[in-house]
Design a protein around this motif. Sequence first.
Motif, PDB file in Angstrom:
ATOM      1  N   SER A  49       0.676  -1.289  -0.353  1.00 11.58           N
ATOM      2  CA  SER A  49      -0.043   0.180   0.062  1.00 11.58           C
ATOM      3  C   SER A  49       0.656   1.470  -0.192  1.00 11.58           C
ATOM      4  O   SER A  49       2.145   1.322   0.597  1.00 11.58           O
ATOM      5  CB  SER A  49      -1.326  -0.235   1.131  1.00 11.58           C
ATOM      6  OG  SER A  49      -1.916   1.704   1.262  1.00 11.58           O
ATOM      7  N   TYR A  59      -3.372   3.841  -2.162  1.00 12.10           N
ATOM      8  CA  TYR A  59      -3.562   2.732  -3.193  1.00 12.10           C
ATOM      9  C   TYR A  59      -3.217   1.442  -2.264  1.00 12.10           C
ATOM     10  O   TYR A  59      -2.447   1.238  -1.960  1.00 12.10           O
ATOM     11  CB  TYR A  59      -2.253   2.815  -4.086  1.00 12.10           C
ATOM     12  CG  TYR A  59      -2.627   4.324  -4.919  1.00 12.10           C
ATOM     13  CD1 TYR A  59      -2.039   5.353  -5.050  1.00 12.10           C
ATOM     14  CD2 TYR A  59      -3.449   4.248  -5.897  1.00 12.10           C
ATOM     15  CE1 TYR A  59      -2.217   6.486  -5.574  1.00 12.10           C
ATOM     16  CE2 TYR A  59      -3.098   5.729  -7.152  1.00 12.10           C
ATOM     17  CZ  TYR A  59      -2.932   7.067  -6.442  1.00 12.10           C
ATOM     18  OH  TYR A  59      -3.339   8.116  -7.512  1.00 12.10           O
ATOM     19  N   TYR A  60      -3.514   0.648  -2.593  1.00 13.08           N
ATOM     20  CA  TYR A  60      -3.383  -0.889  -2.239  1.00 13.08           C
ATOM     21  C   TYR A  60      -3.633  -2.164  -3.317  1.00 13.08           C
ATOM     22  O   TYR A  60      -3.934  -2.256  -4.310  1.00 13.08           O
ATOM     23  CB  TYR A  60      -4.837  -0.715  -0.792  1.00 13.08           C
ATOM     24  CG  TYR A  60      -4.928  -1.109  -0.295  1.00 13.08           C
ATOM     25  CD1 TYR A  60      -6.355   0.440  -0.436  1.00 13.08           C
ATOM     26  CD2 TYR A  60      -4.657  -0.591   1.159  1.00 13.08           C
ATOM     27  CE1 TYR A  60      -6.628   1.074   0.880  1.00 13.08           C
ATOM     28  CE2 TYR A  60      -4.555   0.759   2.159  1.00 13.08           C
ATOM     29  CZ  TYR A  60      -5.964   1.445   1.627  1.00 13.08           C
ATOM     30  OH  TYR A  60      -5.957   1.652   3.085  1.00 13.08           O
ATOM     31  N   ASP A  62      -4.195  -4.819  -5.069  1.00  9.52           N
ATOM     32  CA  ASP A  62      -5.655  -5.491  -5.446  1.00  9.52           C
ATOM     33  C   ASP A  62      -6.122  -6.527  -4.381  1.00  9.52           C
ATOM     34  O   ASP A  62      -7.078  -6.848  -4.130  1.00  9.52           O
ATOM     35  CB  ASP A  62      -5.849  -6.089  -6.758  1.00  9.52           C
ATOM     36  CG  ASP A  62      -6.937  -5.074  -7.700  1.00  9.52           C
ATOM     37  OD1 ASP A  62      -5.649  -5.492  -9.160  1.00  9.52           O
ATOM     38  OD2 ASP A  62      -6.129  -3.947  -7.254  1.00  9.52           O
ATOM     39  N   SER A  63      -5.234  -7.522  -4.014  1.00  2.37           N
ATOM     40  CA  SER A  63      -5.132  -8.716  -2.789  1.00  2.37           C
ATOM     41  C   SER A  63      -5.667  -8.073  -1.544  1.00  2.37           C
ATOM     42  O   SER A  63      -5.601  -8.983  -1.116  1.00  2.37           O
ATOM     43  CB  SER A  63      -4.022  -8.995  -3.234  1.00  2.37           C
ATOM     44  OG  SER A  63      -3.032  -9.282  -2.860  1.00  2.37           O
ATOM     45  N   LYS A  65      -7.381  -5.372  -0.785  1.00  7.70           N
ATOM     46  CA  LYS A  65      -8.453  -4.310  -0.779  1.00  7.70           C
ATOM     47  C   LYS A  65      -9.300  -5.017   0.202  1.00  7.70           C
ATOM     48  O   LYS A  65      -9.771  -6.044  -0.079  1.00  7.70           O
ATOM     49  CB  LYS A  65      -8.924  -3.837  -2.177  1.00  7.70           C
ATOM     50  CG  LYS A  65      -8.085  -3.059  -2.498  1.00  7.70           C
ATOM     51  CD  LYS A  65      -8.830  -1.919  -3.983  1.00  7.70           C
ATOM     52  CE  LYS A  65      -8.228  -1.756  -4.227  1.00  7.70           C
ATOM     53  NZ  LYS A  65      -9.173  -1.959  -6.439  1.00  7.70           N
TER      54      LYS A  65
ATOM     55  N   GLN B   1      -2.720  -6.541  -9.684  1.00 12.26           N
ATOM     56  CA  GLN B   1      -1.101  -6.556 -10.913  1.00 12.26           C
ATOM     57  C   GLN B   1      -0.590  -7.440 -11.134  1.00 12.26           C
ATOM     58  O   GLN B   1      -0.313  -8.441  -9.718  1.00 12.26           O
ATOM     59  CB  GLN B   1      -0.253  -5.390 -10.111  1.00 12.26           C
ATOM     60  CG  GLN B   1      -1.214  -4.023  -9.750  1.00 12.26           C
ATOM     61  CD  GLN B   1      -1.317  -4.046  -8.534  1.00 12.26           C
ATOM     62  OE1 GLN B   1      -1.352  -5.435  -8.298  1.00 12.26           O
ATOM     63  NE2 GLN B   1      -1.246  -2.810  -8.440  1.00 12.26           N
ATOM     64  N   SER B  96      -2.230   2.035 -13.390  1.00  7.87           N
ATOM     65  CA  SER B  96      -2.858   1.875 -12.014  1.00  7.87           C
ATOM     66  C   SER B  96      -2.393   3.580 -10.961  1.00  7.87           C
ATOM     67  O   SER B  96      -2.717   2.758  -9.812  1.00  7.87           O
ATOM     68  CB  SER B  96      -2.967   0.515 -10.927  1.00  7.87           C
ATOM     69  OG  SER B  96      -3.282  -0.145 -12.203  1.00  7.87           O
ATOM     70  N   SER B  98      -0.208   2.686  -9.352  1.00  3.38           N
ATOM     71  CA  SER B  98       0.554   2.347  -8.493  1.00  3.38           C
ATOM     72  C   SER B  98       1.906   1.551  -8.471  1.00  3.38           C
ATOM     73  O   SER B  98       2.584   1.812  -9.890  1.00  3.38           O
ATOM     74  CB  SER B  98       0.124   0.635  -7.682  1.00  3.38           C
ATOM     75  OG  SER B  98      -0.229  -0.287  -8.670  1.00  3.38           O
TER      76      SER B  98
END
Lengths: 118, 110
Positions: A49, A59-60, A62-63, A65, B1, B96, B98
């Motif tokens: 993050s 931001y995080y 995706d896995s 969140k 990602q 994104s 990130s």
Amino acid sequence: EVQLVESGGGLVKPGGSLRLSCAASGFTFSSYSMSWVRRAPGKGLEWVSSISSSSSDIYYADSLKGRFTISRDNAKNSLYLQMNSLRAEDTAVYYCARLVAPYHFDFWGQGTLVTVSS
Amino acid sequence: QSALTQPASVSGSPGQSITISCTGTSSDVGGYNYVSWYQQHPGKAPKLMIYDVSNRPSGVSNRFSGSKSGNTASLTISGLQAEDEADYYCSSYTSSSSGVFGGGTKLTVL
């Protein structure tokens, strides 16, 4: 000298919660974005993050969140990671890192170990 | 990602040069000049070695250099030394807003 010191790691049961802290010194904390990166045993680095200097952008991975929450307190020069609903696969050393825009980590802490096990 | 692709291991003898590749997509490595490389010795924190594809931070030996072509970035270490033995990770900014790391490469100095 830039210093980042993580704390708060430990042993927690699956489904439990933990809050990591990172104490920063040696630079103007409120001017930098910060991040958490982890490394699970036998695996590579994984970005977790990031949070902007004013906390306006977060931001995080995706896995993660919905389970992890990053925050900071610029008055206390501190970065936090609230981790909920922990799973065995969250077992890792968690590093606090200073993020230089747009994207590289120029200083890292020594890490704090989180072990999720019954 | 999805993680960037790095070779699991590379090796070289003292004095030789080695290159570690880092392959991504047009949404990360290929789309931005924001690739960085990190060195990690066992039990230690990662250390920034290269940023923005080819820039070296102050204090990093000029034996370390970075480059990029298309969707693949590379880290070259010349004049290999025993203390270079470590794990190396690439990282890239993504579309994104990130980032993503590579899977890591274990460098063995023979």
